[in-house]
Design an enzyme around this catalytic site. Structure first.
Site, PDB file in Angstrom:
ATOM      1  N   PRO A  27       0.851  -1.200   0.000  1.00 34.95           N
ATOM      2  CG  PRO A  27      -0.557  -1.460   1.843  1.00 34.95           C
ATOM      3  CD  PRO A  27       0.693  -1.992   1.207  1.00 34.95           C
ATOM      4  CD  GLU A  28       2.070   3.814  -4.524  1.00 39.38           C
ATOM      5  OE1 GLU A  28       2.443   4.995  -4.522  1.00 39.38           O
ATOM      6  OE2 GLU A  28       2.077   3.096  -5.537  1.00 39.38           O
TER       7      GLU A  28
ATOM      8  CE  LYS B 109       5.544   2.700   0.164  1.00 36.04           C
ATOM      9  NZ  LYS B 109       6.196   1.889  -0.850  1.00 36.04           N
TER      10      LYS B 109
ATOM     11  NE  ARG C  84      16.185   3.177  11.332  1.00 32.06           N
ATOM     12  CZ  ARG C  84      16.024   2.892  12.632  1.00 32.06           C
ATOM     13  NH1 ARG C  84      16.901   3.326  13.515  1.00 32.06           N
ATOM     14  NH2 ARG C  84      15.003   2.181  13.054  1.00 32.06           N
TER      15      ARG C  84
ATOM     16  CG  ASN D 235       6.238   0.719  -9.274  1.00 37.57           C
ATOM     17  OD1 ASN D 235       6.877   1.624  -9.805  1.00 37.57           O
ATOM     18  ND2 ASN D 235       6.294  -0.530  -9.672  1.00 37.57           N
TER      19      ASN D 235
ATOM     20  NE  ARG E  24       8.429  -2.881  -6.869  1.00 38.32           N
ATOM     21  CZ  ARG E  24       7.722  -2.173  -5.967  1.00 38.32           C
ATOM     22  NH1 ARG E  24       8.306  -1.728  -4.876  1.00 38.32           N
ATOM     23  NH2 ARG E  24       6.439  -1.921  -6.154  1.00 38.32           N
TER      24      ARG E  24
END
Ligand SMILES: [Zn+2]
Length: 304
Positions: A2-3, A52, A161, A202, A294
């Site tokens: 999931p974005e 995410k 991070r 993506n 990807r």
């Protein structure tokens, strides 16, 4: 995966249905039993989404950190007061595929008990890693990549991070610019790096680069500041639409086969998943290549 817009929808959902409630926390599957015991019986005080990852805060100063990864999803259900962020369009499942409880759906079909009929959550089905239960409803987590209890300082370290999240108002666009313009990797790869920008996957990667006319193979450091800032602004705008709508639509109505009404699945994107089809702007075939393992989609006519 999931974005980021899905994770911010989850944040909204949790705050809406569980905010200020005392929760029973368990691990029906057994893989999260020790962690669940540290949260069980505490009051849920609100959540934080970054990229995410979702962080649920409890009043004993501990956080539940969840990364859904490829296969994770949350399911929700409860009584008639347990409707989520809005009574229409409240998602009852968010993860690899969102199922929406739209206006016409019957409460039963939406997984909600009919008025007065709520008797607690159903028996767990499948591998439920974590189950959260309030007086009014429940949430089940299955298949996450990460599900762990962390402290406030561990939370700060995790977020430290990550790159800035376009959906968080406090994020600094200049930080994104700095991170992109010091790297020699292709911009198409940098947009997928959670340490450069958190939450883009993506689809948003491919669509933003198309809309901004940027060749995905250009090194980050070759891009001008204004170009990178414009890309950030476009990502923010597209992802905010995604949070509102619960789906990713990047095309303008004039660029769709049918400009009237909501975009169909076939009309929702410019290049993502359209390899070999004609570009909506220049009619050149949409290209497909592997970038860092990807699939990358782009239009060689418009993005150069
Ligand atoms: Zn084109």
């Amino acid at each position: 995966v999931p974005e980021g817009h899905s994770i911010h929808r989850l944040k909204r959902q949790f705050d809406s249905v569980f905010g200020g409630r005392r929760l029973s926390v368990s691990s029906p599957q057994g893989r999260f039993t020790a962690g669940a015991a540290r949260l069980d019986g505490q009051i849920f005080t609100g959540s934080l989404a970054h990229g995410k990852q979702l962080f649920l805060r409890f009043d004993n100063e501990l956080y539940l950190r969840v990364h859904l990864g490829l296969y994770g999803a949350w399911d929700f259900g409860g009584d008639e007061t347990f409707r989520g962020a809005s009574s229409i369009g409240a998602p009852r499942r968010i993860g690899e595929r969102e199922i929406r409880d739209d206006g016409g759906t019957s409460p039963k079909a939406a997984g909600l008990a009919s008025a007065g009929g709520y008797a607690g959550p159903p028996d767990p089905v499948g591998a439920v890693r974590a189950r959260l239960v309030s007086d009014h409803g429940w949430a089940d987590l299955r298949g996450p990549t990460a599900c762990e209890v962390i402290t406030g300082s561990e939370l700060a370290a995790v977020i430290g991070r990550l790159g800035p999240d376009p959906l968080r108002p406090e994020s600094d666009p200049a930080e994104f610019v700095r991170r992109v313009r010091t790297k020699g990797s292709p911009i198409g790869q940098l947009l997928m790096n959670q340490e450069i920008i958190a939450g883009v996957g993506n689809i948003y990667r491919a669509e933003t680069l198309f809309r901004q006319g940027i060749d995905p193979w250009l090194p980050g450091k070759s891009l001008g500041e204004q170009k990178v800032l414009a890309m950030w602004a476009d990502v923010v705008s597209l992802m905010e639409d995604g949070v509102r709508d619960g789906r990713i639509v990047t095309t303008a109505p004039r660029d769709r086969g049918n400009p009237a009404g909501p975009a169909s699945a076939a009309d929702a994107h410019y290049v993502y998943n359209r390899a070999g089809l004609g570009c909506r702007w220049c009619e050149a075939p949409v290209a497909l290549a592997q970038m860092a393992a990807r699939k990358l989609y782009w239009c060689p006519g418009c993005q150069n």
